[in-house]
Design an enzyme around this catalytic site. Structure first.
Site, PDB file in Angstrom:
ATOM      1  NE  ARG A  33      10.761 -12.412  66.930  1.00  0.00           N
ATOM      2  CZ  ARG A  33      11.939 -11.836  66.791  1.00  0.00           C
ATOM      3  NH1 ARG A  33      12.321 -11.324  65.660  1.00  0.00           N
ATOM      4  NH2 ARG A  33      12.764 -11.777  67.801  1.00  0.00           N
ATOM      5  CB  CYS A  34       7.147 -14.267  60.392  1.00  0.00           C
ATOM      6  SG  CYS A  34       6.417 -14.903  58.890  1.00  0.00           S
ATOM      7  N   PRO A  35       4.568 -12.108  60.001  1.00  0.00           N
ATOM      8  CG  PRO A  35       2.556 -11.700  58.797  1.00  0.00           C
ATOM      9  CD  PRO A  35       3.093 -12.109  60.159  1.00  0.00           C
ATOM     10  CG  ASP A  60      11.178 -13.111  62.223  1.00  0.00           C
ATOM     11  OD1 ASP A  60      11.458 -14.174  62.809  1.00  0.00           O
ATOM     12  OD2 ASP A  60      10.136 -12.969  61.558  1.00  0.00           O
TER      13      ASP A  60
END
Length: 92
Positions: A33-35, A60
């Site tokens: 997931r981000c980042p 994502d």
């Protein structure tokens, strides 16, 4: 004779460009997931030569928007291949 020279030039160019062809690098960030996808892409791009292509695979939902912003800031090119696949070309 002219036709033979044309073939000769064609094959010279073909063989000269053969060694310069770069393979597309694959970066699989599924499940991250981000980042993380952008951070891993940034690292891979920094290690690459100009013109190198990287296929980023990321599931994502934020990746497309993050990539767009990242490309504007870094000057690299992005092509959306599919919902989870993005082709990035190092531009500078």
């Amino acid at each position: 004779m002219a036709k033979l020279l044309n073939y000769w030039h064609f094959f010279q160019e073909l063989f000269q460009s053969y060694g310069k062809t770069k393979m597309v690098l694959e970066l699989d960030c599924r499940g991250k997931r981000c980042p993380m996808p952008i951070m891993e892409l940034s690292k891979k791009i920094k290690e690459s030569e100009i013109g190198q292509e990287v296929l980023l695979i990321s599931d994502d939902p934020a990746t497309a928007a993050d990539l767009s912003a990242w490309a504007r800031m870094t000057g690299n090119e992005i092509k959306v291949v599919s919902a989870d696949n993005f082709l990035i070309t190092k531009s500078n």
